[in-house]
Design a protein around this motif. Structure first.
Motif, PDB file in Angstrom:
ATOM      1  N   ILE A 147      19.357   1.303  10.273  1.00 46.78           N
ATOM      2  CA  ILE A 147      20.372   0.695   9.621  1.00 46.78           C
ATOM      3  C   ILE A 147      20.087  -0.874   9.629  1.00 46.78           C
ATOM      4  N   VAL A 148      19.797  -1.253  10.942  1.00 47.01           N
ATOM      5  CA  VAL A 148      19.513  -2.734  11.362  1.00 47.01           C
ATOM      6  C   VAL A 148      18.201  -3.095  10.565  1.00 47.01           C
ATOM      7  N   ILE A 149      17.363  -2.326  10.723  1.00 49.97           N
ATOM      8  CA  ILE A 149      16.014  -2.783   9.539  1.00 49.97           C
ATOM      9  C   ILE A 149      16.272  -2.706   8.250  1.00 49.97           C
ATOM     10  N   ILE A 150      16.999  -1.640   7.683  1.00 49.88           N
ATOM     11  CA  ILE A 150      17.327  -2.049   6.207  1.00 49.88           C
ATOM     12  C   ILE A 150      18.285  -3.344   5.749  1.00 49.88           C
ATOM     13  N   SER A 151      19.132  -3.380   6.689  1.00 48.18           N
ATOM     14  CA  SER A 151      19.979  -4.522   6.247  1.00 48.18           C
ATOM     15  C   SER A 151      19.179  -5.860   6.587  1.00 48.18           C
ATOM     16  N   ALA A 152      18.531  -5.976   7.704  1.00 47.88           N
ATOM     17  CA  ALA A 152      17.737  -7.264   7.723  1.00 47.88           C
ATOM     18  C   ALA A 152      16.768  -7.369   6.642  1.00 47.88           C
ATOM     19  N   GLN A 153      16.144  -6.142   6.145  1.00 46.32           N
ATOM     20  CA  GLN A 153      15.423  -6.251   4.837  1.00 46.32           C
ATOM     21  C   GLN A 153      16.072  -6.852   3.702  1.00 46.32           C
ATOM     22  N   GLU A 154      17.224  -6.247   3.407  1.00 49.34           N
ATOM     23  CA  GLU A 154      18.122  -6.881   2.150  1.00 49.34           C
ATOM     24  C   GLU A 154      18.502  -8.375   2.635  1.00 49.34           C
ATOM     25  N   ALA A 155      18.609  -8.669   3.665  1.00 45.82           N
ATOM     26  CA  ALA A 155      19.219 -10.141   3.867  1.00 45.82           C
ATOM     27  C   ALA A 155      17.846 -10.992   3.685  1.00 45.82           C
ATOM     28  N   ILE A 156      16.704 -10.560   4.126  1.00 46.75           N
ATOM     29  CA  ILE A 156      15.305 -11.376   3.808  1.00 46.75           C
ATOM     30  C   ILE A 156      14.983 -11.363   2.500  1.00 46.75           C
ATOM     31  N   ARG A 157      15.314 -10.122   1.940  1.00 50.19           N
ATOM     32  CA  ARG A 157      15.005 -10.219   0.230  1.00 50.19           C
ATOM     33  C   ARG A 157      15.613 -10.879  -0.443  1.00 50.19           C
ATOM     34  N   SER A 158      16.928 -11.133  -0.004  1.00 44.10           N
ATOM     35  CA  SER A 158      17.842 -12.076  -0.740  1.00 44.10           C
ATOM     36  C   SER A 158      17.416 -13.463  -0.843  1.00 44.10           C
TER      37      SER A 158
ATOM     38  N   THR B 201       0.836  -1.176  -0.006  1.00 42.15           N
ATOM     39  CA  THR B 201       0.108   0.106  -0.184  1.00 42.15           C
ATOM     40  C   THR B 201       0.921   1.231  -0.031  1.00 42.15           C
ATOM     41  N   TRP B 202       0.237   2.425  -0.187  1.00 39.87           N
ATOM     42  CA  TRP B 202       0.953   3.612  -0.295  1.00 39.87           C
ATOM     43  C   TRP B 202       1.530   3.875   1.120  1.00 39.87           C
ATOM     44  N   LEU B 203       0.896   3.521   2.173  1.00 40.27           N
ATOM     45  CA  LEU B 203       1.545   3.696   3.675  1.00 40.27           C
ATOM     46  C   LEU B 203       2.780   2.938   3.684  1.00 40.27           C
ATOM     47  N   ILE B 204       2.852   1.599   3.276  1.00 45.01           N
ATOM     48  CA  ILE B 204       3.861   1.059   3.597  1.00 45.01           C
ATOM     49  C   ILE B 204       5.074   1.399   2.826  1.00 45.01           C
ATOM     50  N   ARG B 205       4.887   1.960   1.538  1.00 46.80           N
ATOM     51  CA  ARG B 205       5.651   2.237   0.563  1.00 46.80           C
ATOM     52  C   ARG B 205       6.387   3.535   1.427  1.00 46.80           C
ATOM     53  N   LEU B 206       5.452   4.521   1.867  1.00 45.03           N
ATOM     54  CA  LEU B 206       5.867   5.545   2.414  1.00 45.03           C
ATOM     55  C   LEU B 206       6.900   5.348   3.855  1.00 45.03           C
ATOM     56  N   VAL B 207       6.478   4.255   4.444  1.00 46.19           N
ATOM     57  CA  VAL B 207       7.456   4.012   5.446  1.00 46.19           C
ATOM     58  C   VAL B 207       8.771   3.393   5.134  1.00 46.19           C
ATOM     59  N   ARG B 208       8.718   2.627   4.051  1.00 44.02           N
ATOM     60  CA  ARG B 208      10.021   2.110   3.576  1.00 44.02           C
ATOM     61  C   ARG B 208      10.900   3.255   3.010  1.00 44.02           C
ATOM     62  N   ILE B 209      10.360   4.295   2.150  1.00 45.76           N
ATOM     63  CA  ILE B 209      11.062   5.468   1.904  1.00 45.76           C
ATOM     64  C   ILE B 209      11.732   6.111   3.120  1.00 45.76           C
ATOM     65  N   ASN B 210      10.721   6.548   4.060  1.00 52.30           N
ATOM     66  CA  ASN B 210      11.320   7.285   5.127  1.00 52.30           C
ATOM     67  C   ASN B 210      12.323   6.437   6.036  1.00 52.30           C
ATOM     68  N   LEU B 211      12.391   5.083   5.848  1.00 49.02           N
ATOM     69  CA  LEU B 211      13.449   4.262   6.669  1.00 49.02           C
ATOM     70  C   LEU B 211      14.797   4.613   5.999  1.00 49.02           C
ATOM     71  N   ALA B 212      14.907   4.646   4.826  1.00 48.47           N
ATOM     72  CA  ALA B 212      16.062   5.020   4.063  1.00 48.47           C
ATOM     73  C   ALA B 212      16.328   6.395   4.299  1.00 48.47           C
ATOM     74  N   ASN B 213      15.684   7.353   4.383  1.00 45.26           N
ATOM     75  CA  ASN B 213      15.856   8.505   4.851  1.00 45.26           C
ATOM     76  C   ASN B 213      16.117   8.693   6.294  1.00 45.26           C
ATOM     77  N   LEU B 214      15.755   8.096   6.958  1.00 47.35           N
ATOM     78  CA  LEU B 214      16.031   8.037   8.515  1.00 47.35           C
ATOM     79  C   LEU B 214      17.589   7.595   8.815  1.00 47.35           C
ATOM     80  N   ALA B 215      18.078   6.655   7.823  1.00 45.15           N
ATOM     81  CA  ALA B 215      19.401   6.234   7.997  1.00 45.15           C
ATOM     82  C   ALA B 215      20.571   7.193   7.674  1.00 45.15           C
ATOM     83  N   GLY B 216      20.315   8.381   6.914  1.00 45.88           N
ATOM     84  CA  GLY B 216      21.014   9.419   6.783  1.00 45.88           C
ATOM     85  C   GLY B 216      20.791  10.772   7.569  1.00 45.88           C
TER      86      GLY B 216
END
Length: 531
Positions: free
Chosen positions: A399-410, A345-360
């Protein structure tokens, strides 16, 4: 025809031009990489010279070190270079050093966790979880062990916290080494024996009996009066013996040709001992290194000779423990939901985008957030262990969430489909298939994120952490400082020995810890991926 000739000429010129540009780009990248590496090595060499005081060393001392340490090590490296023994040598040396670091980490961690408190939480919070995980599937009304395990964890922690006073009073009547034996050594040995039986791993069997023997032996030394207490040696043996034995056993199983690499540790230790012994016997003075045992046992002082890094090291480890407890489960849980359960959904996509922004987001912002919410709103206090740990934990959580997402996605989608095809539910597929496959990547990302957190300074300054404290914290609400803050404080001292000698020794200590954490991530990832 004329058009075709023009095309060939244009293509040919373009190909030559592209080749030149590609070569220029390649050599530019190579030059930039070499410049960065050489600059970093020069900086490290400069700091190392200051920390060990090599400028004032006697030339005869360099000759002794060259003959007793450098020459044997060089000949050994030349002998095993390019052979399987080289890989065994690197793994064994790195594994033993990391095991020693883990043992020291456990010693510091158990300075606030007394044996009776440890035993209380093991009996009421950990043991029921193991029973629930082992036998939970036998209850037909419970869909898997997941809900039962989670309920057991929550209820066990609440019960142990509520009954901590009377339980520790009863457990405090037992000897500390007996409590460690029953609640730490025996469970660890049991887990190793189960592992050895399931994977046919003899090294795990040897490690199990070694930790039991070490605990009982240290306990007997206490009983006969040789040792006053056995708590720290027992905890160190649990952290050191198990990983060191497993790493050395893995190297031994790789065959006679590769076993030569196991001599790396005796050669390194023997060379160091020989250098010291020859220097003493010949009366050659050794460099007045600032990295000495007292440096890790003393607190800050007004004199550089008595200055130490013990309180900041303990504070950093306590912050690390708070971060692990608060961040790991939350980050991995969020990643599992976002990758396995969340709808598109748009909300989940918004959360994912903001997670990447929060890491920076700059770390200062997280410091202000920790000061406003954790320190003041929750009332945890400024500059305390729990405030510092949670604030820096917030910093690395994205950073932990994004790295875990990448590991699960792989994890290949076909693996999930195969599990669903065998009748497994989504939770069973996630628990039994996806998470075990993604665990090496999750662990690597988490360790690297924690390594970054150890070196952070700005959030700690914002929450009011002290730049220097005289004693190590003894509770979650004690005043904390960290290694970067202590180095910053020493840098402002007028005495040149502080600004060059003591600071350099602290920098070397911090770098060794960070490199050790990165090496641990690499070794664990490689080992888990092989399995």
């Amino acid at each position: 025809m004329g058009t075709r000739i023009d095309e060939r000429e244009w293509v040919g010129r373009s190909s030559v031009l592209a080749s030149v540009r590609g070569a220029a780009f390649e050599y530019t990248c190579l030059g930039a990489a070499l410049f960065g590496i050489v600059t970093l090595l020069v900086l490290l060499a400069y700091v190392t010279v200051d920390a060990i005081e090599l400028r004032e060393a006697d030339p005869a001392w360099f000759a002794i070190v060259g003959l007793t340490f450098v020459l044997p090590v060089t000949l050994f490296v030349r002998r095993i270079w390019g052979t399987p023994a080289a890989d065994v040598a690197k793994t064994s040396v790195g594994g033993v050093l990391l095991a020693a670091g883990l043992g020291g980490f456990l010693i510091v961690a158990f300075t606030i966790v007394t044996p009776s408190v440890w035993a209380a939480y093991v009996l009421l919070a950990v043991a029921p979880v193991i029973v629930a995980a082992r036998y939970g599937d036998r209850f037909e009304r419970l869909d898997g062990t997941g809900p039962l395990v989670m309920a057991t964890v929550v209820l066990g922690v609440i019960a142990a916290t509520a009954l901590l006073g009377p339980i520790t009073t009863v457990l405090g009547m037992a000897k500390s080494w007996v409590l460690y034996l029953l609640t730490a050594t025996v469970p660890v040995a049991g887990a190793l024996l189960w592992w050895a039986r399931a994977r046919d791993d003899r090294a795990a069997t040897v490690a199990a009996w070694l930790v039991v023997g070490a605990t009982v032996g240290l306990g007997l030394l206490v009983e006969v009066g040789v040792l006053e207490t056995a708590g720290a040696p027992i905890v160190f043996s649990l952290g050191f013996v198990v990983p060191a034995t497993v790493v050395l056993g893995d190297g031994y199983r790789r065959g006679p040709a590769a076993r030569i690499g196991l001599f790396a540790i005796p050669i390194l230790l023997g060379g160091a001992v020989a250098a010291v012994a020859v220097s003493w016997s010949l009366g050659v003075p050794m460099p007045g290194s600032w990295i000495r045992p007292e440096f890790f046992q003393q607190g800050p002082s007004r004199t550089p000779e008595n200055a130490g890094l013990y309180p900041p090291i303990v504070g950093s480890i306590f912050m690390l423990i708070v971060m692990i407890v608060a961040v790991f489960h939350l980050g991995v849980g969020a990643a599992v939901y976002l990758e396995e359960y969340a709808p598109d959904t748009w909300l989940i996509r918004l959360v994912r985008i903001n997670l990447a922004n929060l890491a920076g987001v700059p770390s200062v912002v997280y410091g202000l957030l920790g000061l406003a919410i954790i320190a003041r709103r929750f009332g945890f206090g400024r500059g305390t262990v729990i405030t510092a740990g949670l604030t820096v934990g917030l910093l690395v959580l994205p950073i932990v969430i994004i790295s875990a997402q990448e590991a699960i996605r792989s994890v290949p989608h076909s693996v999930r489909q195969a599990s669903y095809g065998m009748g497994a539910s989504r939770w069973q597929t996630t628990r039994e298939v996806v998470l075990p496959e993604a665990f090496p990547g999750i662990l690597t990302g988490t360790i690297l994120a924690l390594g970054r957190a150890i070196g952070e300074t700005a959030p700690l300054i914002m929450i009011g952490a002290a730049t220097s404290v005289s004693s190590a914290p003894d509770s979650l609400f004690g005043t904390v400082t960290a290694m970067p803050l202590q180095l910053f404080s020493w840098r402002s001292y007028f005495d040149p020995d502080f600004r060059y000698g003591v600071v350099a020794a602290g920098v070397i200590t911090l770098l060794v810890i960070l490199l050790g954490m990165n090496a641990a991530a690499i070794i664990l990832r490689n080992r888990l991926e092989k399995r």
